[in-house]
Design a protein around this motif. Structure first.
Motif, PDB file in Angstrom:
ATOM      1  N   GLU A   1     -22.356  73.793  43.482  1.00  0.00           N
ATOM      2  CA  GLU A   1     -21.551  72.806  43.691  1.00  0.00           C
ATOM      3  C   GLU A   1     -20.679  72.447  42.592  1.00  0.00           C
TER       4      GLU A   1
ATOM      5  N   ASP B   1     -18.505  64.238  40.451  1.00  0.00           N
ATOM      6  CA  ASP B   1     -17.912  63.052  39.799  1.00  0.00           C
ATOM      7  C   ASP B   1     -18.646  62.087  38.813  1.00  0.00           C
ATOM      8  N   GLN B   2     -19.969  61.978  39.104  1.00  0.00           N
ATOM      9  CA  GLN B   2     -20.756  61.388  38.316  1.00  0.00           C
ATOM     10  C   GLN B   2     -21.095  61.584  37.068  1.00  0.00           C
TER      11      GLN B   2
ATOM     12  N   TRP C   1     -29.362  64.731  45.829  1.00  0.00           N
ATOM     13  CA  TRP C   1     -28.000  64.651  45.440  1.00  0.00           C
ATOM     14  C   TRP C   1     -27.153  64.318  46.831  1.00  0.00           C
ATOM     15  N   ASP C   2     -25.992  63.952  47.015  1.00  0.00           N
ATOM     16  CA  ASP C   2     -25.384  63.666  48.347  1.00  0.00           C
ATOM     17  C   ASP C   2     -25.402  64.552  49.091  1.00  0.00           C
ATOM     18  N   SER C   3     -24.958  65.965  48.710  1.00  0.00           N
ATOM     19  CA  SER C   3     -24.641  66.920  49.721  1.00  0.00           C
ATOM     20  C   SER C   3     -26.014  67.700  50.046  1.00  0.00           C
TER      21      SER C   3
ATOM     22  N   TYR D   1     -29.033  63.382  39.693  1.00  0.00           N
ATOM     23  CA  TYR D   1     -27.715  63.796  39.929  1.00  0.00           C
ATOM     24  C   TYR D   1     -27.524  63.299  41.494  1.00  0.00           C
ATOM     25  N   ARG D   2     -25.953  63.095  41.653  1.00  0.00           N
ATOM     26  CA  ARG D   2     -25.550  62.515  42.936  1.00  0.00           C
ATOM     27  C   ARG D   2     -24.485  63.614  43.354  1.00  0.00           C
ATOM     28  N   ASN D   3     -23.501  64.007  42.447  1.00  0.00           N
ATOM     29  CA  ASN D   3     -22.288  64.590  42.894  1.00  0.00           C
ATOM     30  C   ASN D   3     -21.348  64.784  41.550  1.00  0.00           C
TER      31      ASN D   3
END
Length: 415
Positions: free
Chosen positions: A184, A162-163, A48-50, A158-160
């Motif tokens: 998150e 909003d996805q 994931w992004d973070s 999973y990325r964030n």
């Protein structure tokens, strides 16, 4: 007919493959590292992004290279980790080929060699190192049918926040990935349900030292085997927000609903085991055991580290623990997504030899396969507790390289 010959082919260009390359180069062993995508691709596109590293930069690295532009106690982001491996490959002049996928490995009849078929041709090698790591095929337990009226994704997708579709989220799995993603999502304003199974819950830090330091001085990284009965126990630890001790009860007091292990599904209703309190208690015991061992170490050695009695204070049980939710109607709860943080299985079907048991796990001793000439690297608990960590795989790679060199010397004996 093989168009190219080399002593060793290393399959995988992540942390394991690059560590292997450094040690083989130091021994003068000719080799190729084959990576089907980019160097350290899993860090870039399988997280994931973070995400940040779960250990501080001084510890979660190879011994022969430090992180650039990071303090020793920083928890570096996933892209910086991937960049680190790209830079490391350049530093050691790794003979790596990206965009090349290995499709099969077969022993050549009557020869002390293997044929490695790839998307770019065929290679002949005396030895093959499977350095594809532990995160190969995502696992979603067959609990909730695919046709259920809810989105189901694995944590590797999973990325964030909003996805995901608007609505509440049920996160299944409370290891490092599950708890960080759940946290998150909650901070993003989502209603989150977290299904908590058996877990270890070490302190992020204690008495001024990160838990990776404590595990080191206490000799716990070098444990040779997992404690019986804990084969399916995950570790709930986080480097997010500068690093913090995971506290499930605190998350619940902030609005998250904790539930037991996900047990079943019928007509839109998910059921949970009556084990939430037991699982939390087991995690608490793991936390306290590290405190006890650390305090005993300080007393024994006389090292000057400040006492931290507040670390032992336990958050009060929230309502979801004292009065646990045993069933959840997805529609009534507004749950639109189930996110499975339930781990991975390994896939070595491309090795056409008897190298795995009936559960698909490699048959090996510290990475040395039962099939001569085949080696594994990057396995959890390959030689010790730290084997699947960045620094741990480096030491395992050194051992495997030593074994390859030993076999090489036998083969070169003139008789």
């Amino acid at each position: 007919m093989a168009s190219e010959k080399v002593e060793v082919v290393v399959v995988g260009g992540g942390q394991a493959g690059l560590a292997m390359s450094e040690h083989l180069s130091a021994k003068g062993v000719s080799h190729l590292v084959l990576e089907r995508a980019r160097i350290a691709e899993r860090w870039r596109s399988g997280r994931w992004d973070s995400l940040v590293a779960n250990g501080p930069a001084w510890h979660d690295r190879f011994p022969t290279m430090e992180f650039a532009n990071a303090g020793p106690d920083d928890f570096v982001g996933k892209e910086q980790v991937a960049d680190y491996f790209v830079d490391f490959a350049k530093q050691i002049h790794a003979p790596i080929r990206c965009g090349v996928e290995v499709t099969s490995v077969v022993r050549l009849q009557g020869k002390n060699a293997f044929q490695i078929d790839t998307t770019e041709g065929t290679i002949e090698a005396t030895s093959v190192v499977a350095a594809t790591g532990p995160f190969q095929k995502p696992v979603i337990p067959p609990v909730i049918p695919a046709e259920a009226p809810v989105q189901q994704i694995h944590s590797n997708e999973y990325r964030n926040p909003d996805q995901l579709a608007e609505g509440a989220v049920l996160v299944v799995g409370a290891g490092s990935s599950g708890v960080q993603i759940a946290d998150e999502l909650q901070q993003a304003g989502r209603k989150v349900y977290l299904s908590v199974g058996p877990h270890d819950r070490p302190p992020r830090s204690y008495r001024g030292r990160d838990f990776v330091w404590w595990l080191g001085v206490l000799g716990l990284w070098d444990l040779a085997a997992m404690e019986p009965g804990k084969e399916h126990v995950t570790i709930a630890v986080s480097g997010a927000e500068g690093g913090k001790t995971v506290d499930f009860r605190k998350l619940a007091h902030q609005g998250m609903t904790l539930v037991g292990m996900t047990a079943g599904y019928e007509e839109g209703v998910v059921t949970f085991a009556d084990d939430l309190a037991i699982n939390l208690k087991s995690g608490d015991e793991n936390l306290q055991s590290i405190f006890d061992a650390a305090d005993a170490y300080v007393e024994r050695t006389g090292i000057d580290l400040p006492q931290e009695p507040e670390a032992r204070m336990q958050t009060l049980d929230p309502a979801c623990v004292t009065d646990p939710v045993r069933a959840l109607d997805l529609a009534a709860a507004g749950i639109t997504t189930i996110l499975w943080a339930t781990g991975y299985v390994q896939d070595y079907s491309w090795i056409k030899a008897d190298v795995c048991d009936d559960k698909g796990k490699p048959k090996h001793q510290r990475g040395v396969s039962t099939e001569p000439g085949i080696y594994f690297l990057g396995l959890p608990w390959q030689s010790r507790r730290g084997s699947s960590f960045i620094w741990g795989v480096w030491h395992d790679a050194k051992y495997v390289a030593d074994q390859i060199e030993i076999q090489r010397s036998y083969q070169q004996y003139p008789g």
